[in-house]
Design a protein around this motif. Structure first.
Motif, PDB file in Angstrom:
ATOM      1  N   HIS A 112      -0.751  -6.602   1.991  1.00  0.00           N
ATOM      2  CA  HIS A 112       0.707  -6.492   2.016  1.00  0.00           C
ATOM      3  C   HIS A 112       1.290  -7.871   2.277  1.00  0.00           C
ATOM      4  CE1 HIS A 112       1.301  -1.889   2.960  1.00  0.00           C
ATOM      5  NE2 HIS A 112       0.761  -2.121   1.778  1.00  0.00           N
ATOM      6  N   ILE A 162      -5.624  -2.043   4.966  1.00  0.00           N
ATOM      7  CA  ILE A 162      -4.438  -2.833   4.603  1.00  0.00           C
ATOM      8  C   ILE A 162      -4.375  -4.073   5.505  1.00  0.00           C
ATOM      9  CG2 ILE A 162      -1.916  -2.887   4.431  1.00  0.00           C
ATOM     10  CD1 ILE A 162      -1.987   0.173   4.085  1.00  0.00           C
ATOM     11  N   ASP A 208       2.091   3.941  -0.862  1.00  0.00           N
ATOM     12  CA  ASP A 208       0.652   4.057  -0.597  1.00  0.00           C
ATOM     13  C   ASP A 208       0.214   5.513  -0.457  1.00  0.00           C
ATOM     14  OD1 ASP A 208      -0.021   1.356  -0.657  1.00  0.00           O
ATOM     15  OD2 ASP A 208       0.551   1.065   1.423  1.00  0.00           O
ATOM     16  N   GLY A 251       1.030   0.009  -2.721  1.00  0.00           N
ATOM     17  CA  GLY A 251       1.731  -1.254  -2.562  1.00  0.00           C
ATOM     18  C   GLY A 251       2.710  -1.202  -1.424  1.00  0.00           C
ATOM     19  N   CYS A 252       3.195  -2.374  -1.032  1.00  0.00           N
ATOM     20  CA  CYS A 252       4.095  -2.412   0.123  1.00  0.00           C
ATOM     21  C   CYS A 252       5.516  -2.051  -0.258  1.00  0.00           C
ATOM     22  CB  CYS A 252       4.030  -3.767   0.826  1.00  0.00           C
ATOM     23  SG  CYS A 252       4.396  -5.170  -0.210  1.00  0.00           S
ATOM     24  N   HIS A 281      -6.387  -3.328   0.227  1.00  0.00           N
ATOM     25  CA  HIS A 281      -5.344  -4.098  -0.453  1.00  0.00           C
ATOM     26  C   HIS A 281      -4.546  -4.861   0.592  1.00  0.00           C
ATOM     27  CE1 HIS A 281      -2.826  -0.508   0.445  1.00  0.00           C
ATOM     28  NE2 HIS A 281      -1.767  -1.267   0.235  1.00  0.00           N
ATOM     29  N   SER A 285       2.657   2.412   3.260  1.00  0.00           N
ATOM     30  CA  SER A 285       4.037   2.627   2.821  1.00  0.00           C
ATOM     31  C   SER A 285       4.129   3.998   2.161  1.00  0.00           C
ATOM     32  CB  SER A 285       4.419   1.550   1.802  1.00  0.00           C
ATOM     33  OG  SER A 285       3.675   1.759   0.604  1.00  0.00           O
TER      34      SER A 285
HETATM   35 ZN   LIG Z   1       0.151  -0.776   0.531  1.00  0.00          ZN
END
Ligand SMILES: [Zn+2]
Lengths: 117, 161
Positions: free
Chosen positions: B85, B109, B96, A90-91, B83, B93
């Protein structure tokens, strides 16, 4: 029984997608697997000998962590064991202070922290 | 390098627009050879992180097993994942990399940029190859994306990151 190997671990099983093992329990099956393919050991188990937290092992459709007997669950020749590492991310950064891609600059991060304190 | 059909590339970017402001996720099925992950099919997955879907994603292992079985039936392998963002750069990140465990697989991404009306628009898409031999030495490396339009025999010039 059949053990399904995920793509990244096939480097250690001579490229095989599945491996046939004769075993009485899940624990036996995993032990026989790493005995046959020693390169798998460090990828599946931590130094404490336990399965790494991100390694999911499913007996047919069930996560072995949620079986009553867990790794001691009995298995039959027709059972399938699937090893599947987790997929997540995830970010959101685990540590915002070190993440340059974060939208919060270090300065605003500190200011926000002060407000919270 | 990651090789993907244009329609699959567009579909995974559209998935991110649909789920905006939440993260989308999915699986890339294909074949790996000579350092290239070639995508033959993409499979959408549900994001189980409903508690924090705007900045986290997770695919349930049960769904993953089903997708892996689907791959096996089609004589394909899982070669990567994608995925989005939402309002964050198309760069991996620290979360990640910490949660990436499929060595040799590609992680795509896409940045989804919010519009004033509230919708999201797919922006930059990057792919990162998870290199290394273990949890201890794993790392991401940016990889080139080769996007094929219709005929597999007519690839676009490779765009190097
Ligand atoms: Zn990510």
């Amino acid at each position: 029984m059949t053990i399904h190997i995920p793509t990244p671990l096939r480097a250690y099983t001579e490229g095989n997608e599945s491996v046939s093992i004769i075993a009485g329990t899940v624990k036996d099956a995993l032990a026989s697997l790493v005995e046959a393919y020693p390169g798998l050991r460090g990828n599946l188990f931590g130094t404490d000998g336990k399965l790494r937290s991100f390694v999911n092992v499913y007996l047919n459709e069930e996560d072995i962590r949620y079986l009553n007997l867990k790794e001691d669950s009995p298995v039959s020749p027709s059972d399938e064991l699937t090893i599947i590492p987790s997929i997540a991310g995830g970010c959101l950064s685990a540590d915002r202070k070190l993440d340059l891609s974060s939208q919060l600059s270090a300065k605003s991060f500190i200011a926000k922290r002060r407000q919270l304190a | 390098m990651l090789r993907i059909q244009f329609r699959d590339y567009e579909a995974l970017r559209a998935h991110g627009e649909e789920t905006y402001p939440h993260e989308c996720c999915g699986v890339l099925l294909g074949r790996a050879s000579d350092g290239t992950n070639a995508v033959h099919q993409i499979v959408r997955a549900g994001n189980t992180r409903t508690d924090s879907a705007h900045n986290r994603y997770q695919i349930s292992p049960v769904e993953l097993i089903r997708i892996q079985r689907q791959a096996r039936t089609a004589s394909l392998d899982i070669v990567g994942f994608y995925h989005s963002h939402p309002d964050h750069p198309a760069q991996w990140s620290s979360t990640d990399i910490a949660e990436a465990h499929w060595l040799g697989c590609s992680y795509i991404i896409t940045r989804i940029a919010g519009r004033p009306e509230g919708q999201g628009k797919a922006d930059v898409t990057n792919s990162f190859l998870l290199l290394g031999t273990s949890e201890e030495d794993k790392h991401f490396a940016g990889e080139a994306l080769e996007i094929l339009i219709d005929e597999p025999s007519a690839p676009l010039p490779t765009e190097v990151l």
